[in-house]
Motif scaffolding. Structure first.
Motif, short mmCIF file in Angstrom:
data_model
loop_
_atom_site.label_atom_id
_atom_site.label_comp_id
_atom_site.label_asym_id
_atom_site.label_seq_id
_atom_site.Cartn_x
_atom_site.Cartn_y
_atom_site.Cartn_z
N ALA A 36 20.25 -11.66 19.48
CA ALA A 36 20.86 -11.76 18.16
C ALA A 36 22.14 -12.58 18.29
O ALA A 36 22.74 -12.62 19.36
CB ALA A 36 21.17 -10.37 17.59
N ALA A 40 26.83 -11.54 14.70
CA ALA A 40 26.08 -10.45 14.08
C ALA A 40 26.20 -9.17 14.90
O ALA A 40 26.37 -8.07 14.35
CB ALA A 40 24.60 -10.84 13.94
N GLU A 209 22.11 -14.71 10.66
CA GLU A 209 21.11 -13.69 10.36
C GLU A 209 21.58 -12.32 10.83
O GLU A 209 21.94 -12.14 11.99
CB GLU A 209 19.78 -14.03 11.04
N THR A 211 19.70 -9.40 10.12
CA THR A 211 18.55 -8.50 10.27
C THR A 211 17.38 -9.27 10.87
O THR A 211 17.49 -10.46 11.18
CB THR A 211 18.14 -7.91 8.91
N TYR A 213 15.74 -8.43 13.70
CA TYR A 213 15.70 -8.42 15.16
C TYR A 213 14.57 -7.52 15.67
O TYR A 213 14.09 -6.65 14.94
CB TYR A 213 17.04 -7.92 15.73
N THR A 217 16.59 -5.43 20.68
CA THR A 217 17.91 -5.90 20.25
C THR A 217 18.65 -4.81 19.49
O THR A 217 19.85 -4.57 19.71
CB THR A 217 17.77 -7.16 19.37
N TRP A 218 17.94 -4.11 18.59
CA TRP A 218 18.58 -3.00 17.88
C TRP A 218 18.99 -1.90 18.85
O TRP A 218 20.05 -1.27 18.70
CB TRP A 218 17.64 -2.43 16.81
#
Length: 301
Positions: A36, A40, A209, A211, A213, A217-218
């Motif tokens: 990401a 962000a 960006e 969102t 992912y 990544t989250w």
């Protein structure tokens, strides 16, 4: 009478410091791992941390937050949040553009910048402090000079990491002023919130960006929030009640080899051999500066 022994007191503190060092050491590798944009990640890291603190800030600390909003302490919190946004907006991209080891070492020069800010304010560093500054600058120049022969992207990463260290020093100086009147929870909630709002504006302005992912990544972002942003700093604050700020500052330097080891073991990033002497010199300089300043303060008392 139930009196705890020194060993009983030392054990929880040692555990807290160990957890804190491990938590902050994971920061740079997680940033490099996450698929990401750095800005962000910085936004989510601060916004989610602020969200976690909201029940406390608007619950038990509500009166203090209201008082801060009407006084100068609140202004210092906001200014600290602006500086923190500048720190994340420079250092986090440096991790993704260059190597984890170099970026972490260069951002570790924060105490040196802190000393120079103090000198401008009339609180000149000691002789050992100036020696530490010289060693740290020489080490940074060595590491950056090596990267000059690698690529322009590596040099840009070094410059961003140094700017991140300077921004972190400004953030700490402002936070020190704010925390003379406010609790850690109130200060960090306002500061993180301000930082998140600013980073959100930057992300929206540049079309970053926020969102879409993948799951890993989250997971990395959540690990950053729980680890470096909340757990690491919280454990350092816990330890500060039981040990000296100098001890904590020196231990934070363990983030440099810790992050380098994680980046090598997990991400396969092997530090360039020719840059290692510069990185060691840099860390040694910061340690000399911190210890020199502590001794100078003790002598003046």
């Amino acid at each position: 009478m139930n009196v705890r022994s020194s060993a009983q007191v030392a054990a929880p503190t040692a555990i807290a410091l160990t957890v804190a060092v491990l938590a902050v050491s994971s920061s740079a590798p997680l940033i490099a791992f996450a698929a990401a944009p750095a800005l962000a990640i910085a936004f989510w890291r601060n916004s989610l941390a602020s969200l976690v603190l909201t029940p406390i800030a608007l619950g038990p600390r509500r009166a203090e937050v209201s008082r801060a909003a009407r006084g100068p302490a609140g202004l210092f919190c906001v200014l600290a949040g602006i500086a923190l946004a500048a720190h994340f907006a420079t250092w986090m991209p440096s991790v993704q553009l260059g190597s984890v080891a170099t970026a972490t070492a260069l951002v570790a020069t924060q105490p040196v910048w802190q000393g120079l800010i103090a000198a401008v304010q009339g609180r000149r560093p000691s002789t050992a402090g100036w020696l530490g500054i010289g060693l740290a600058v020489a080490g940074a120049a060595w590491a950056t000079g090596v990267d000059l022969g690698v690529s322009s992207q590596a040099v840009l990463a070094d410059v961003l990491a140094l700017l991140g260290a300077l921004a972190a020093a400004v953030y700490t100086a402002l936070g020190e002023r704010a925390r003379t009147e406010l609790s850690t929870t109130t200060y960090t909630w306002i500061c993180y919130g301000t930082c998140a709002v600013l980073l959100l504006g930057v992300c929206l302005a540049f079309g970053v960006e926020l969102t879409g992912y993948d799951g890993r990544t989250w997971a990395a972002i959540l690990a950053l929030v729980a680890g470096a942003q909340l757990l690491g700093h919280s454990m350092f604050n816990y330890a500060l009640q039981r040990t000296s700020a100098t001890t904590v500052s020196v231990l934070i330097l363990l983030e440099v080899p810790g992050a380098a080891f994680l980046a090598w073991w997990w991400l396969g990033q092997t530090p360039r051999a020719e840059s290692l002497p510069g990185l060691f010199l840099l860390v040694a300089g910061v340690a000399v500066f911190i210890l020199g300043q502590a001794s100078f303060k003790l002598i003046r008392r």
